[in-house]
Design a protein around this motif. Structure first.
Motif, PDB file in Angstrom:
ATOM      1  N   GLY A  23       2.621   9.819  -7.898  1.00  0.00           N
ATOM      2  CA  GLY A  23       3.403   8.987  -8.655  1.00  0.00           C
ATOM      3  C   GLY A  23       4.854   9.168  -8.310  1.00  0.00           C
ATOM      4  N   ALA A  24       5.322  10.658  -7.756  1.00  0.00           N
ATOM      5  CA  ALA A  24       6.640  10.905  -7.681  1.00  0.00           C
ATOM      6  C   ALA A  24       7.082  10.880  -6.308  1.00  0.00           C
ATOM      7  CB  ALA A  24       6.852  12.247  -8.003  1.00  0.00           C
ATOM      8  N   TYR A  25       6.337  10.660  -5.355  1.00  0.00           N
ATOM      9  CA  TYR A  25       6.653  10.610  -4.094  1.00  0.00           C
ATOM     10  C   TYR A  25       5.831   9.511  -3.027  1.00  0.00           C
ATOM     11  CZ  TYR A  25       8.758  15.210  -5.105  1.00  0.00           C
ATOM     12  OH  TYR A  25       9.160  16.052  -5.475  1.00  0.00           O
ATOM     13  N   ILE A  26       4.857   9.211  -3.298  1.00  0.00           N
ATOM     14  CA  ILE A  26       4.030   8.234  -2.277  1.00  0.00           C
ATOM     15  C   ILE A  26       4.183   6.881  -2.906  1.00  0.00           C
ATOM     16  CG2 ILE A  26       1.778   7.825  -1.219  1.00  0.00           C
ATOM     17  CD1 ILE A  26       1.313  11.073  -1.576  1.00  0.00           C
ATOM     18  N   TRP A  27       3.748   6.733  -4.155  1.00  0.00           N
ATOM     19  CA  TRP A  27       3.508   5.434  -4.843  1.00  0.00           C
ATOM     20  C   TRP A  27       4.885   4.476  -4.715  1.00  0.00           C
ATOM     21  CZ3 TRP A  27       0.634   1.778  -4.975  1.00  0.00           C
ATOM     22  CH2 TRP A  27       0.640   0.788  -6.164  1.00  0.00           C
ATOM     23  N   PRO A  28       6.091   5.057  -5.150  1.00  0.00           N
ATOM     24  CA  PRO A  28       7.265   4.382  -5.112  1.00  0.00           C
ATOM     25  C   PRO A  28       7.598   3.978  -3.584  1.00  0.00           C
ATOM     26  CG  PRO A  28       7.769   6.508  -6.321  1.00  0.00           C
ATOM     27  CD  PRO A  28       6.328   6.431  -5.697  1.00  0.00           C
ATOM     28  N   ARG A  29       7.316   4.579  -2.437  1.00  0.00           N
ATOM     29  CA  ARG A  29       7.441   4.160  -1.288  1.00  0.00           C
ATOM     30  C   ARG A  29       6.301   3.206  -0.743  1.00  0.00           C
ATOM     31  NH1 ARG A  29       8.988   7.671   3.618  1.00  0.00           N
ATOM     32  NH2 ARG A  29       9.300   5.735   4.351  1.00  0.00           N
ATOM     33  N   LEU A  30       5.103   3.402  -1.053  1.00  0.00           N
ATOM     34  CA  LEU A  30       4.149   2.168  -0.793  1.00  0.00           C
ATOM     35  C   LEU A  30       4.444   1.056  -1.507  1.00  0.00           C
ATOM     36  CD1 LEU A  30       0.638   4.356  -1.176  1.00  0.00           C
ATOM     37  CD2 LEU A  30       1.947   3.415   0.950  1.00  0.00           C
ATOM     38  N   LYS A  31       4.939   0.963  -2.695  1.00  0.00           N
ATOM     39  CA  LYS A  31       5.184  -0.023  -3.410  1.00  0.00           C
ATOM     40  C   LYS A  31       6.407  -1.107  -2.669  1.00  0.00           C
ATOM     41  CE  LYS A  31       6.265   0.931  -7.610  1.00  0.00           C
ATOM     42  NZ  LYS A  31       6.574   0.898  -9.033  1.00  0.00           N
ATOM     43  N   LEU A 145      -8.079  10.882  -2.023  1.00  0.00           N
ATOM     44  CA  LEU A 145      -8.942   9.753  -1.174  1.00  0.00           C
ATOM     45  C   LEU A 145      -9.005   8.795  -2.359  1.00  0.00           C
ATOM     46  CD1 LEU A 145     -11.485  11.564   1.088  1.00  0.00           C
ATOM     47  CD2 LEU A 145      -9.234  10.517   1.629  1.00  0.00           C
ATOM     48  N   MET A 146      -9.551   9.222  -3.504  1.00  0.00           N
ATOM     49  CA  MET A 146      -9.902   8.216  -4.596  1.00  0.00           C
ATOM     50  C   MET A 146      -8.580   7.573  -5.166  1.00  0.00           C
ATOM     51  SD  MET A 146     -12.195   7.025  -6.374  1.00  0.00           S
ATOM     52  CE  MET A 146     -13.705   7.829  -6.599  1.00  0.00           C
ATOM     53  N   ILE A 147      -7.546   8.249  -5.318  1.00  0.00           N
ATOM     54  CA  ILE A 147      -6.276   7.571  -5.752  1.00  0.00           C
ATOM     55  C   ILE A 147      -5.709   6.596  -4.857  1.00  0.00           C
ATOM     56  CG2 ILE A 147      -3.788   8.247  -6.053  1.00  0.00           C
ATOM     57  CD1 ILE A 147      -4.952  11.100  -7.248  1.00  0.00           C
ATOM     58  N   THR A 148      -5.849   6.929  -3.336  1.00  0.00           N
ATOM     59  CA  THR A 148      -5.298   6.106  -2.340  1.00  0.00           C
ATOM     60  C   THR A 148      -6.131   4.643  -2.407  1.00  0.00           C
ATOM     61  OG1 THR A 148      -6.325   7.240  -0.571  1.00  0.00           O
ATOM     62  CG2 THR A 148      -4.022   7.679  -1.241  1.00  0.00           C
ATOM     63  N   HIS A 149      -7.557   4.969  -2.623  1.00  0.00           N
ATOM     64  CA  HIS A 149      -8.416   3.620  -2.665  1.00  0.00           C
ATOM     65  C   HIS A 149      -7.932   2.793  -3.802  1.00  0.00           C
ATOM     66  CE1 HIS A 149     -11.135   4.302   0.545  1.00  0.00           C
ATOM     67  NE2 HIS A 149     -11.709   5.464  -0.003  1.00  0.00           N
ATOM     68  N   VAL A 150      -7.758   3.439  -5.008  1.00  0.00           N
ATOM     69  CA  VAL A 150      -7.298   2.580  -6.023  1.00  0.00           C
ATOM     70  C   VAL A 150      -5.906   1.793  -5.774  1.00  0.00           C
ATOM     71  CG1 VAL A 150      -6.535   2.728  -8.311  1.00  0.00           C
ATOM     72  CG2 VAL A 150      -8.679   4.059  -7.637  1.00  0.00           C
ATOM     73  N   ALA A 151      -5.105   2.640  -5.100  1.00  0.00           N
ATOM     74  CA  ALA A 151      -3.870   2.005  -4.550  1.00  0.00           C
ATOM     75  C   ALA A 151      -3.693   0.784  -3.722  1.00  0.00           C
ATOM     76  CB  ALA A 151      -2.792   3.064  -4.009  1.00  0.00           C
ATOM     77  N   ALA A 152      -4.854   1.133  -2.699  1.00  0.00           N
ATOM     78  CA  ALA A 152      -4.967   0.207  -1.612  1.00  0.00           C
ATOM     79  C   ALA A 152      -5.670  -1.150  -2.258  1.00  0.00           C
ATOM     80  CB  ALA A 152      -6.011   0.618  -0.630  1.00  0.00           C
ATOM     81  N   PHE A 153      -6.636  -1.147  -3.312  1.00  0.00           N
ATOM     82  CA  PHE A 153      -7.120  -2.085  -3.866  1.00  0.00           C
ATOM     83  C   PHE A 153      -5.915  -2.922  -4.712  1.00  0.00           C
ATOM     84  CE2 PHE A 153     -11.485  -0.240  -3.368  1.00  0.00           C
ATOM     85  CZ  PHE A 153     -11.984  -1.149  -2.411  1.00  0.00           C
ATOM     86  N   TYR A 154      -5.141  -2.184  -5.442  1.00  0.00           N
ATOM     87  CA  TYR A 154      -4.186  -2.696  -6.367  1.00  0.00           C
ATOM     88  C   TYR A 154      -3.182  -3.584  -5.173  1.00  0.00           C
ATOM     89  CZ  TYR A 154       0.158  -3.353  -8.655  1.00  0.00           C
ATOM     90  OH  TYR A 154       1.163  -3.650  -9.474  1.00  0.00           O
ATOM     91  N   LEU A 155      -2.725  -2.803  -4.044  1.00  0.00           N
ATOM     92  CA  LEU A 155      -1.906  -3.537  -3.274  1.00  0.00           C
ATOM     93  C   LEU A 155      -2.500  -4.773  -2.645  1.00  0.00           C
ATOM     94  CD1 LEU A 155      -0.535  -0.515  -1.255  1.00  0.00           C
ATOM     95  CD2 LEU A 155       0.652  -1.849  -3.014  1.00  0.00           C
TER      96      LEU A 155
END
Length: 185
Positions: A23-31, A145-155
């Protein structure tokens, strides 16, 4: 505290630092990234899932680790890792890249959900010592891994932003060809 209790605490709390970090470092960049670049970053992480084959190595895991858990976990991770690598190899060919992105995410999340199911049915917490050197995988690696799969589907599900011509070339190292076919027009 029993080993099963410790394992369950580790399993649940393994998500907390990853969610905080994500939430602090990865998601803001991915978005902010181009859709293809974000999926490429996620695929890079998942390309290391060949490591799951370690569940099949005698001496690394205990002899009483249930085969019903170890075999599916090993080959599910291996398949996900190979699909992620294929996606990375196909990054410059969007008609191949995007189906591989979907494939590695579907296979990967099914693998993790079934592993959780097998772990519950086979009472893995009571056998946590049988994980041996692989103990860290479900505690440290699986949550991200689970968190990034959820993020990938959202994206994948969110609409692609229209980028200005040439925008993002500096940030993506000239990989603007990763845009989805609809945004490349």
């Amino acid at each position: 505290m029993s080993p099963a209790t410790i394992f369950n605490i580790h399993l649940v709390l393994g998500y907390v630092p990853w969610l905080l970090c994500f939430g602090a470092y990865i998601w803001p960049r991915l978005k902010l990234m181009d859709r293809g670049e974000a999926q490429r970053a996620i695929a890079t992480l998942h390309s290391f899932r060949f490591f799951g084959l370690v569940f099949l190595l005698p001496g690394v895991v205990g002899p009483n680790l249930p085969a019903g858990f170890a075999i599916f976990a090993a080959y599910g991770d291996f398949a996900t890792g190979l699909l992620a690598m294929l996606a990375l190899l196909a990054v410059r060919r969007p008609p191949i890249f995007w189906p591989l992105v979907v494939a590695f995410n579907v296979v990967g999340i099914v693998d993790l959900v079934v592993d959780y199911y097998h772990g519950t049915v086979l009472d893995l917490p009571d056998l946590a010592g049988q994980l041996g050197a692989t103990y860290a995988i479900p505690i440290i690696y699986v949550p991200v891994l689970m968190i990034t799969h959820v993020a990938a589907f959202y994206l994948l599900a969110r609409p692609q932003h229209k980028a200005a011509p040439g925008a993002g070339d500096e940030e993506t190292g000239g990989l603007s060809s990763l845009r989805s076919p609809s945004s490349a027009r």
